[in-house]
Design an enzyme around this catalytic site. Structure first.
Site, PDB file in Angstrom:
ATOM      1  N   GLY A 163       0.786  -1.225   0.000  1.00  0.00           N
ATOM      2  CA  GLY A 163       0.000   0.000   0.000  1.00  0.00           C
ATOM      3  C   GLY A 163       0.817   1.272   0.000  1.00  0.00           C
ATOM      4  O   GLY A 163       0.379   2.299   0.528  1.00  0.00           O
ATOM      5  N   SER A 164       2.009   1.237  -0.612  1.00  0.00           N
ATOM      6  CA  SER A 164       2.789   2.483  -0.633  1.00  0.00           C
ATOM      7  C   SER A 164       2.108   3.527  -1.526  1.00  0.00           C
ATOM      8  O   SER A 164       2.182   4.728  -1.250  1.00  0.00           O
ATOM      9  CB  SER A 164       4.228   2.227  -1.079  1.00  0.00           C
ATOM     10  OG  SER A 164       4.290   1.843  -2.421  1.00  0.00           O
ATOM     11  N   ASN A 165       1.434   3.077  -2.569  1.00  0.00           N
ATOM     12  CA  ASN A 165       0.671   4.045  -3.389  1.00  0.00           C
ATOM     13  C   ASN A 165      -0.521   4.587  -2.611  1.00  0.00           C
ATOM     14  O   ASN A 165      -0.839   5.774  -2.704  1.00  0.00           O
ATOM     15  CB  ASN A 165       0.211   3.394  -4.701  1.00  0.00           C
ATOM     16  CG  ASN A 165       1.317   3.372  -5.731  1.00  0.00           C
ATOM     17  OD1 ASN A 165       1.625   4.391  -6.330  1.00  0.00           O
ATOM     18  ND2 ASN A 165       1.948   2.218  -5.893  1.00  0.00           N
ATOM     19  N   ARG A 178     -14.566 -16.518  -9.066  1.00  0.00           N
ATOM     20  CA  ARG A 178     -14.190 -15.127  -9.343  1.00  0.00           C
ATOM     21  C   ARG A 178     -15.440 -14.249  -9.408  1.00  0.00           C
ATOM     22  O   ARG A 178     -15.470 -13.132  -8.907  1.00  0.00           O
ATOM     23  CB  ARG A 178     -13.430 -15.099 -10.665  1.00  0.00           C
ATOM     24  CG  ARG A 178     -12.631 -13.848 -10.923  1.00  0.00           C
ATOM     25  CD  ARG A 178     -11.784 -13.989 -12.156  1.00  0.00           C
ATOM     26  NE  ARG A 178     -10.623 -14.840 -11.973  1.00  0.00           N
ATOM     27  CZ  ARG A 178      -9.509 -14.507 -11.320  1.00  0.00           C
ATOM     28  NH1 ARG A 178      -9.402 -13.313 -10.793  1.00  0.00           N
ATOM     29  NH2 ARG A 178      -8.504 -15.346 -11.209  1.00  0.00           N
ATOM     30  N   MET A 193      -4.095  -7.078  -6.740  1.00  0.00           N
ATOM     31  CA  MET A 193      -3.565  -8.159  -7.592  1.00  0.00           C
ATOM     32  C   MET A 193      -4.634  -9.192  -7.943  1.00  0.00           C
ATOM     33  O   MET A 193      -4.523 -10.370  -7.591  1.00  0.00           O
ATOM     34  CB  MET A 193      -2.381  -8.824  -6.879  1.00  0.00           C
ATOM     35  CG  MET A 193      -1.269  -7.863  -6.501  1.00  0.00           C
ATOM     36  SD  MET A 193      -0.613  -6.972  -7.914  1.00  0.00           S
ATOM     37  CE  MET A 193       0.424  -8.249  -8.606  1.00  0.00           C
ATOM     38  N   ARG A 194      -5.659  -8.735  -8.622  1.00  0.00           N
ATOM     39  CA  ARG A 194      -6.729  -9.630  -9.030  1.00  0.00           C
ATOM     40  C   ARG A 194      -7.081  -9.378 -10.491  1.00  0.00           C
ATOM     41  O   ARG A 194      -7.082  -8.233 -10.946  1.00  0.00           O
ATOM     42  CB  ARG A 194      -8.007  -9.353  -8.214  1.00  0.00           C
ATOM     43  CG  ARG A 194      -7.905  -9.627  -6.748  1.00  0.00           C
ATOM     44  CD  ARG A 194      -8.071 -11.079  -6.416  1.00  0.00           C
ATOM     45  NE  ARG A 194      -9.314 -11.648  -6.924  1.00  0.00           N
ATOM     46  CZ  ARG A 194      -9.562 -12.952  -6.983  1.00  0.00           C
ATOM     47  NH1 ARG A 194      -8.656 -13.808  -6.576  1.00  0.00           N
ATOM     48  NH2 ARG A 194     -10.711 -13.412  -7.459  1.00  0.00           N
ATOM     49  N   LEU A 246      -9.925  -8.981 -13.017  1.00  0.00           N
ATOM     50  CA  LEU A 246     -11.295  -8.533 -12.769  1.00  0.00           C
ATOM     51  C   LEU A 246     -12.256  -9.149 -13.778  1.00  0.00           C
ATOM     52  O   LEU A 246     -11.918  -9.303 -14.951  1.00  0.00           O
ATOM     53  CB  LEU A 246     -11.360  -7.002 -12.879  1.00  0.00           C
ATOM     54  CG  LEU A 246     -10.353  -6.249 -11.995  1.00  0.00           C
ATOM     55  CD1 LEU A 246     -10.303  -4.778 -12.392  1.00  0.00           C
ATOM     56  CD2 LEU A 246     -10.730  -6.399 -10.531  1.00  0.00           C
ATOM     57  N   ASN A 272      -6.095   2.521 -12.567  1.00  0.00           N
ATOM     58  CA  ASN A 272      -5.091   1.565 -12.099  1.00  0.00           C
ATOM     59  C   ASN A 272      -3.709   2.166 -12.334  1.00  0.00           C
ATOM     60  O   ASN A 272      -3.537   3.037 -13.199  1.00  0.00           O
ATOM     61  CB  ASN A 272      -5.219   0.245 -12.871  1.00  0.00           C
ATOM     62  CG  ASN A 272      -4.246  -0.807 -12.369  1.00  0.00           C
ATOM     63  OD1 ASN A 272      -4.024  -0.945 -11.161  1.00  0.00           O
ATOM     64  ND2 ASN A 272      -3.636  -1.551 -13.283  1.00  0.00           N
ATOM     65  N   HIS A 306       0.220   0.910 -13.220  1.00  0.00           N
ATOM     66  CA  HIS A 306       0.952  -0.271 -13.674  1.00  0.00           C
ATOM     67  C   HIS A 306       2.426   0.099 -13.881  1.00  0.00           C
ATOM     68  O   HIS A 306       2.725   1.109 -14.530  1.00  0.00           O
ATOM     69  CB  HIS A 306       0.351  -0.779 -14.987  1.00  0.00           C
ATOM     70  CG  HIS A 306       1.057  -2.007 -15.488  1.00  0.00           C
ATOM     71  ND1 HIS A 306       0.865  -3.248 -14.907  1.00  0.00           N
ATOM     72  CD2 HIS A 306       1.972  -2.177 -16.470  1.00  0.00           C
ATOM     73  CE1 HIS A 306       1.634  -4.123 -15.528  1.00  0.00           C
ATOM     74  NE2 HIS A 306       2.316  -3.509 -16.476  1.00  0.00           N
ATOM     75  N   SER A 328       2.687   3.769 -15.608  1.00  0.00           N
ATOM     76  CA  SER A 328       1.519   4.347 -16.287  1.00  0.00           C
ATOM     77  C   SER A 328       0.313   4.325 -15.353  1.00  0.00           C
ATOM     78  O   SER A 328       0.097   3.348 -14.637  1.00  0.00           O
ATOM     79  CB  SER A 328       1.131   3.517 -17.522  1.00  0.00           C
ATOM     80  OG  SER A 328       2.236   3.301 -18.366  1.00  0.00           O
ATOM     81  N   LEU A 345      -6.489  -6.732 -19.630  1.00  0.00           N
ATOM     82  CA  LEU A 345      -5.571  -6.592 -18.491  1.00  0.00           C
ATOM     83  C   LEU A 345      -4.464  -5.581 -18.814  1.00  0.00           C
ATOM     84  O   LEU A 345      -3.746  -5.744 -19.808  1.00  0.00           O
ATOM     85  CB  LEU A 345      -4.954  -7.961 -18.161  1.00  0.00           C
ATOM     86  CG  LEU A 345      -3.985  -8.007 -16.986  1.00  0.00           C
ATOM     87  CD1 LEU A 345      -4.709  -7.744 -15.671  1.00  0.00           C
ATOM     88  CD2 LEU A 345      -3.255  -9.332 -16.942  1.00  0.00           C
ATOM     89  N   ASP A 346      -4.360  -4.547 -18.002  1.00  0.00           N
ATOM     90  CA  ASP A 346      -3.367  -3.483 -18.194  1.00  0.00           C
ATOM     91  C   ASP A 346      -3.467  -2.861 -19.591  1.00  0.00           C
ATOM     92  O   ASP A 346      -2.469  -2.372 -20.134  1.00  0.00           O
ATOM     93  CB  ASP A 346      -1.938  -4.011 -17.975  1.00  0.00           C
ATOM     94  CG  ASP A 346      -1.755  -4.624 -16.591  1.00  0.00           C
ATOM     95  OD1 ASP A 346      -2.337  -4.091 -15.635  1.00  0.00           O
ATOM     96  OD2 ASP A 346      -1.038  -5.635 -16.477  1.00  0.00           O
TER      97      ASP A 346
HETATM   98  C1  GRF Z   1       3.005  -1.020  -7.628  1.00  0.00           C
HETATM   99  O1  GRF Z   1       4.239  -1.257  -8.183  1.00  0.00           O
HETATM  100  C2  GRF Z   1       1.980  -0.788  -8.694  1.00  0.00           C
HETATM  101  O2  GRF Z   1       2.490  -0.203  -9.836  1.00  0.00           O
HETATM  102  C3  GRF Z   1       1.505  -2.184  -8.986  1.00  0.00           C
HETATM  103  O3  GRF Z   1       1.526  -2.850  -7.751  1.00  0.00           O
HETATM  104  C4  GRF Z   1       2.469  -2.239  -6.900  1.00  0.00           C
HETATM  105  C5  GRF Z   1       1.784  -1.894  -5.625  1.00  0.00           C
HETATM  106  O4  GRF Z   1       2.665  -1.404  -4.654  1.00  0.00           O
HETATM  107  N1  GRF Z   1       0.205  -2.143  -9.597  1.00  0.00           N
HETATM  108  P1  GRF Z   1       2.100  -0.777  -3.321  1.00  0.00           P
HETATM  109  O5  GRF Z   1       1.229  -1.837  -2.650  1.00  0.00           O
HETATM  110  O6  GRF Z   1       1.332   0.441  -3.671  1.00  0.00           O
HETATM  111  O7  GRF Z   1       3.313  -0.490  -2.493  1.00  0.00           O
END
Ligand code: GRF
Length: 246
Positions: free
Chosen positions: A29-31, A82, A107-108, A110, A124, A126, A153, A161-162
């Site tokens: 969850g750093s984002n 799913r 990480m799923r 969808l 999202n 990526h 991105s 996907l992406d």
């Molecule tokens: C990130 O690298 C993001 O680009 C990808 O998953 C990772 C999540 O990292 N989709 P965090 O959990 O936000 O640290």
């Protein structure tokens, strides 16, 4: 009308108009943290009303709780399919009436039903310069290919996907010294820079997804979104550029 009532009405109007965000995570969850930090500086353009994880032990849930945000664990393993999980997830998300759903390391894969439900209001992030390196292990693949440029991105989510329309990218230079770890760190610093910006654009009504693709302030975005160069991002992040020029 008394002054107190006026103030209350003003407060209620402000509450009612604050855009609502639900963030989906699976891990660190750093984002999410970057979004929480932006919100704390009043720079997100809205409020994160819930964080949902398909993994009960995701560290991001703690980050949410520490910030006073409702944190919900919805383990996908408790569902038979799913479709069943995504159905339950839709219900939890909709209970929070979000204007925007933000996937931040969720990480799923969808289901089409899920994507359609939030199409045009789900972003999202990526870790690659899409359309390059869709899928997993992007940093290792970029290094193996010997590319000189890699990055991240932010895109609207589509059924591919992406593969949804890209909003903004930030590039990093890849140097001969780079390892998977160093590249991931460089890319993540850009992730934390651009995701809150893209979310804010959306919540302020500047970013929309129309039939012809995404627009910012009414202007169609180029196919690979707006691009922040390595140098521009480095300057923004107060990084030492000399190392990279060597
Ligand atoms: C990130 O690298 C993001 O680009 C990808 O998953 C990772 C999540 O990292 N989709 P965090 O959990 O936000 O640290």
């Amino acid at each position: 009308m008394s002054e107190a009532t006026d103030t209350l009405n003003g407060f209620e109007a402000e509450q009612a108009s604050t855009p609502r965000v639900v963030v989906l995570i699976s891990g660190s969850g750093s984002n999410l943290q970057a979004l929480i930090d932006a919100q704390s500086y009043d720079e997100l353009g809205g409020e994160i009303v819930a964080v949902i994880s398909n993994k009960a032990d995701a560290y991001g849930l703690k980050r949410a709780r520490d910030a006073g945000i409702e944190a919900v664990a919805l383990p996908h393993r408790e569902y038979d399919s799913r479709e069943a999980f995504d159905g339950a997830l839709i219900k939890v998300i909709e209970r929070h009436e979000p204007d925007l759903v933000v996937l931040a390391g969720f990480m799923r894969i969808l289901t089409p039903r899920f994507v359609q439900r939030f199409y045009g209001r789900m972003l999202n992030i990526h870790p690659s310069l899409l359309p390059a390196y869709q899928g997993l292990h992007t940093h290792a693949r970029a290094l193996a290919d010997g590319v000189s440029e890699h990055g991240v991105s932010v895109h609207f989510v589509s059924e591919e996907l992406d593969g949804g329309p890209v909003v903004v990218q930030a590039a990093v230079d890849v140097t001969p010294e780079d390892t998977e770890d160093s590249l991931q760190q460089k890319v993540q610093s850009r992730e934390h820079l651009i995701y809150p910006i893209a979310v804010r654009w959306f919540l302020e009504g500047r970013l929309t997804l129309g039939a012809q693709g995404p627009t910012l302030d009414g202007t169609p975005l180029p196919p690979q979104g707006l691009r922040l160069s390595h140098a521009d991002a480095a300057e923004e992040l107060d990084e030492d550029l000399e190392d990279d020029d060597a």
